[in-house]
Motif scaffolding. Sequence first.
Motif, PDB file in Angstrom:
ATOM      1  N   ARG A  33       0.844  -1.202   0.000  1.00  0.00           N
ATOM      2  CA  ARG A  33       0.000   0.000   0.000  1.00  0.00           C
ATOM      3  C   ARG A  33       0.877   1.249   0.000  1.00  0.00           C
ATOM      4  O   ARG A  33       0.685   2.168  -0.796  1.00  0.00           O
ATOM      5  N   TRP A  34       1.876   1.241   0.869  1.00  0.00           N
ATOM      6  CA  TRP A  34       2.757   2.414   0.943  1.00  0.00           C
ATOM      7  C   TRP A  34       3.737   2.443  -0.215  1.00  0.00           C
ATOM      8  O   TRP A  34       4.108   3.526  -0.674  1.00  0.00           O
ATOM      9  N   ASP A  35       4.132   1.284  -0.724  1.00  0.00           N
ATOM     10  CA  ASP A  35       4.984   1.270  -1.924  1.00  0.00           C
ATOM     11  C   ASP A  35       4.284   2.012  -3.052  1.00  0.00           C
ATOM     12  O   ASP A  35       4.871   2.845  -3.741  1.00  0.00           O
ATOM     13  N   ALA A  42       5.036  12.528  -4.209  1.00  0.00           N
ATOM     14  CA  ALA A  42       6.263  12.896  -3.499  1.00  0.00           C
ATOM     15  C   ALA A  42       5.907  13.177  -2.041  1.00  0.00           C
ATOM     16  O   ALA A  42       5.035  13.995  -1.747  1.00  0.00           O
ATOM     17  N   TRP A  43       6.546  12.464  -1.132  1.00  0.00           N
ATOM     18  CA  TRP A  43       6.314  12.658   0.290  1.00  0.00           C
ATOM     19  C   TRP A  43       7.156  13.830   0.778  1.00  0.00           C
ATOM     20  O   TRP A  43       8.209  14.112   0.213  1.00  0.00           O
ATOM     21  N   SER A  44       6.712  14.500   1.801  1.00  0.00           N
ATOM     22  CA  SER A  44       7.461  15.641   2.323  1.00  0.00           C
ATOM     23  C   SER A  44       8.889  15.253   2.712  1.00  0.00           C
ATOM     24  O   SER A  44       9.136  14.168   3.229  1.00  0.00           O
ATOM     25  N   ASP A  65      14.025   5.313  14.205  1.00  0.00           N
ATOM     26  CA  ASP A  65      12.840   5.920  13.588  1.00  0.00           C
ATOM     27  C   ASP A  65      11.938   4.781  13.103  1.00  0.00           C
ATOM     28  O   ASP A  65      12.228   4.129  12.085  1.00  0.00           O
ATOM     29  N   LEU A  66      10.848   4.536  13.841  1.00  0.00           N
ATOM     30  CA  LEU A  66       9.936   3.422  13.527  1.00  0.00           C
ATOM     31  C   LEU A  66       8.958   3.852  12.441  1.00  0.00           C
ATOM     32  O   LEU A  66       8.309   4.896  12.563  1.00  0.00           O
ATOM     33  N   GLY A  67       8.846   3.071  11.379  1.00  0.00           N
ATOM     34  CA  GLY A  67       7.990   3.461  10.259  1.00  0.00           C
ATOM     35  C   GLY A  67       8.517   4.748   9.645  1.00  0.00           C
ATOM     36  O   GLY A  67       7.782   5.712   9.442  1.00  0.00           O
ATOM     37  N   CYS A  68       9.804   4.734   9.315  1.00  0.00           N
ATOM     38  CA  CYS A  68      10.498   5.984   8.907  1.00  0.00           C
ATOM     39  C   CYS A  68      10.078   6.480   7.536  1.00  0.00           C
ATOM     40  O   CYS A  68      10.367   7.629   7.182  1.00  0.00           O
ATOM     41  N   GLY A  69       9.413   5.634   6.741  1.00  0.00           N
ATOM     42  CA  GLY A  69       8.967   6.056   5.413  1.00  0.00           C
ATOM     43  C   GLY A  69      10.141   6.495   4.551  1.00  0.00           C
ATOM     44  O   GLY A  69      11.159   5.801   4.453  1.00  0.00           O
ATOM     45  N   THR A  70      10.023   7.671   3.941  1.00  0.00           N
ATOM     46  CA  THR A  70      11.082   8.159   3.047  1.00  0.00           C
ATOM     47  C   THR A  70      12.162   8.908   3.817  1.00  0.00           C
ATOM     48  O   THR A  70      13.040   9.521   3.207  1.00  0.00           O
ATOM     49  N   GLY A  71      12.085   8.896   5.140  1.00  0.00           N
ATOM     50  CA  GLY A  71      13.220   9.278   5.966  1.00  0.00           C
ATOM     51  C   GLY A  71      13.376  10.752   6.286  1.00  0.00           C
ATOM     52  O   GLY A  71      14.463  11.189   6.651  1.00  0.00           O
ATOM     53  N   ARG A  72      12.292  11.509   6.228  1.00  0.00           N
ATOM     54  CA  ARG A  72      12.471  12.961   6.436  1.00  0.00           C
ATOM     55  C   ARG A  72      13.023  13.266   7.829  1.00  0.00           C
ATOM     56  O   ARG A  72      13.947  14.075   7.967  1.00  0.00           O
ATOM     57  N   ASN A  73      12.508  12.596   8.875  1.00  0.00           N
ATOM     58  CA  ASN A  73      13.035  12.831  10.229  1.00  0.00           C
ATOM     59  C   ASN A  73      14.400  12.159  10.415  1.00  0.00           C
ATOM     60  O   ASN A  73      15.307  12.747  11.013  1.00  0.00           O
ATOM     61  N   ALA A  74      14.543  10.943   9.898  1.00  0.00           N
ATOM     62  CA  ALA A  74      15.811  10.209  10.028  1.00  0.00           C
ATOM     63  C   ALA A  74      16.952  10.996   9.391  1.00  0.00           C
ATOM     64  O   ALA A  74      18.050  11.101   9.947  1.00  0.00           O
ATOM     65  N   ASP A  88      11.035   0.154   8.243  1.00  0.00           N
ATOM     66  CA  ASP A  88       9.773   0.348   7.514  1.00  0.00           C
ATOM     67  C   ASP A  88       9.511  -0.882   6.647  1.00  0.00           C
ATOM     68  O   ASP A  88      10.443  -1.578   6.236  1.00  0.00           O
ATOM     69  N   SER A  89       8.220  -1.132   6.371  1.00  0.00           N
ATOM     70  CA  SER A  89       7.852  -2.269   5.517  1.00  0.00           C
ATOM     71  C   SER A  89       7.776  -1.869   4.048  1.00  0.00           C
ATOM     72  O   SER A  89       7.558  -2.732   3.201  1.00  0.00           O
ATOM     73  N   SER A  90       7.940  -0.589   3.748  1.00  0.00           N
ATOM     74  CA  SER A  90       7.875  -0.157   2.347  1.00  0.00           C
ATOM     75  C   SER A  90       9.275  -0.067   1.753  1.00  0.00           C
ATOM     76  O   SER A  90      10.072   0.799   2.116  1.00  0.00           O
ATOM     77  N   HIS A 112      14.322  -3.197   6.314  1.00  0.00           N
ATOM     78  CA  HIS A 112      13.063  -3.460   5.622  1.00  0.00           C
ATOM     79  C   HIS A 112      12.354  -4.611   6.321  1.00  0.00           C
ATOM     80  O   HIS A 112      12.686  -5.779   6.117  1.00  0.00           O
ATOM     81  N   LEU A 113      11.430  -4.283   7.180  1.00  0.00           N
ATOM     82  CA  LEU A 113      10.709  -5.345   7.885  1.00  0.00           C
ATOM     83  C   LEU A 113       9.381  -4.830   8.430  1.00  0.00           C
ATOM     84  O   LEU A 113       9.131  -3.617   8.472  1.00  0.00           O
ATOM     85  N   ASP A 114       8.582  -5.799   8.808  1.00  0.00           N
ATOM     86  CA  ASP A 114       7.283  -5.478   9.385  1.00  0.00           C
ATOM     87  C   ASP A 114       7.466  -5.263  10.882  1.00  0.00           C
ATOM     88  O   ASP A 114       8.077  -6.091  11.557  1.00  0.00           O
ATOM     89  N   ILE A 130       8.162   7.875  16.877  1.00  0.00           N
ATOM     90  CA  ILE A 130       6.913   7.338  16.311  1.00  0.00           C
ATOM     91  C   ILE A 130       6.224   8.529  15.660  1.00  0.00           C
ATOM     92  O   ILE A 130       5.697   9.390  16.361  1.00  0.00           O
ATOM     93  N   ALA A 131       6.260   8.618  14.364  1.00  0.00           N
ATOM     94  CA  ALA A 131       5.646   9.774  13.686  1.00  0.00           C
ATOM     95  C   ALA A 131       4.661   9.302  12.626  1.00  0.00           C
ATOM     96  O   ALA A 131       5.047   8.571  11.696  1.00  0.00           O
ATOM     97  N   ASN A 132       3.428   9.680  12.797  1.00  0.00           N
ATOM     98  CA  ASN A 132       2.385   9.404  11.796  1.00  0.00           C
ATOM     99  C   ASN A 132       2.135   7.915  11.586  1.00  0.00           C
ATOM    100  O   ASN A 132       1.922   7.474  10.460  1.00  0.00           O
ATOM    101  N   LEU A 133       2.171   7.149  12.650  1.00  0.00           N
ATOM    102  CA  LEU A 133       1.850   5.717  12.548  1.00  0.00           C
ATOM    103  C   LEU A 133       0.506   5.496  13.224  1.00  0.00           C
ATOM    104  O   LEU A 133       0.404   5.608  14.453  1.00  0.00           O
ATOM    105  N   HIS A 134      -0.504   5.205  12.429  1.00  0.00           N
ATOM    106  CA  HIS A 134      -1.872   5.100  12.951  1.00  0.00           C
ATOM    107  C   HIS A 134      -2.330   3.654  12.861  1.00  0.00           C
ATOM    108  O   HIS A 134      -3.035   3.273  11.932  1.00  0.00           O
ATOM    109  N   PRO A 138      -3.584  -5.196  17.783  1.00  0.00           N
ATOM    110  CA  PRO A 138      -2.610  -5.063  18.879  1.00  0.00           C
ATOM    111  C   PRO A 138      -1.323  -4.331  18.487  1.00  0.00           C
ATOM    112  O   PRO A 138      -0.454  -4.123  19.317  1.00  0.00           O
ATOM    113  N   MET A 139      -1.230  -3.945  17.202  1.00  0.00           N
ATOM    114  CA  MET A 139       0.010  -3.310  16.735  1.00  0.00           C
ATOM    115  C   MET A 139       0.308  -2.008  17.452  1.00  0.00           C
ATOM    116  O   MET A 139       1.459  -1.632  17.658  1.00  0.00           O
ATOM    117  N   ARG A 140      -0.772  -1.313  17.806  1.00  0.00           N
ATOM    118  CA  ARG A 140      -0.612   0.003  18.432  1.00  0.00           C
ATOM    119  C   ARG A 140       0.155  -0.121  19.768  1.00  0.00           C
ATOM    120  O   ARG A 140       1.127   0.589  20.006  1.00  0.00           O
TER     121      ARG A 140
END
Length: 221
Positions: A33-35, A42-44, A65-74, A88-90, A112-114, A130-134, A138-140
Amino acid sequence: MTSISNEKNDIETRPTSPPSPDPTQAPRINGSRWDQRYSQEAWSEIPDPELVDLAKPLKPGKALDLGCGTGRNALWLAGQGWSVTGVDSSYVGLSQAMARARRLSLSLELLHLDLTEYVPSIGQYQLAIIANLHFGEPMRTGLFEIAKSSLEIGGYLYFLGRHKDSVGHRGPSDPDLLFTEKELRDRLTGFEIVLISRADRNSSSERPAPTNVIGWAKRVG
Ligand SMILES: C[S@@+](CC[C@H](N)C(=O)[O-])C[C@H]1O[C@@H](n2cnc3c(N)ncnc32)[C@H](O)[C@@H]1O
């Protein structure tokens, strides 16, 4: 797990589990989904301004950085001298983070992992994000356990997530995936809460401003 590293300016793939004849036992890394999303928009690249303010006075150490996405904070942290692990899983998101790291001559460790299968090094980090992980349960709960256990005593947890008041604005439409100040406070047991507040993002004529919950807390026990 797959590890992408730019230590050698290369993408390294390191499966840790042998192929399994039973597909139900095979490593599940479903970032599709995120891929798709990262491939299409383009992500911020801008780090959270709150993280910048809160982390700037800290002595750089190890950050997760958990769920770092495209790494803006990292990437911002790496630029400040932090040694950053992004998870991140993407694969597309991580590849974009890696490409940007190379352009900026920065180093990141990207896994790259779940997150449901991730066990961090316990007590090793000075900052967890933890940024923007909704996620729903039980994952939360698992996500907060990963972040909290990864920190050494004295380490900081940075949290940012959409406020429940933002339901129907940008972000998840399911209120159960959103946050309140109270929920965040309740999840941070064992931590000294330095800051929990709301933060409004810019609105535009078409899109109402979303409200976020921001948290900054120090591990004390
Ligand atoms: C809204 S993006 C946030 C990205 C980044 N934290 C930021 O604030 O820019 C959510 C991220 O969580 C990742 N994600 C979602 N479920 C995941 C899971 N089960 N394991 C690992 N990453 C996951 C997605 O791939 C995506 O990159």
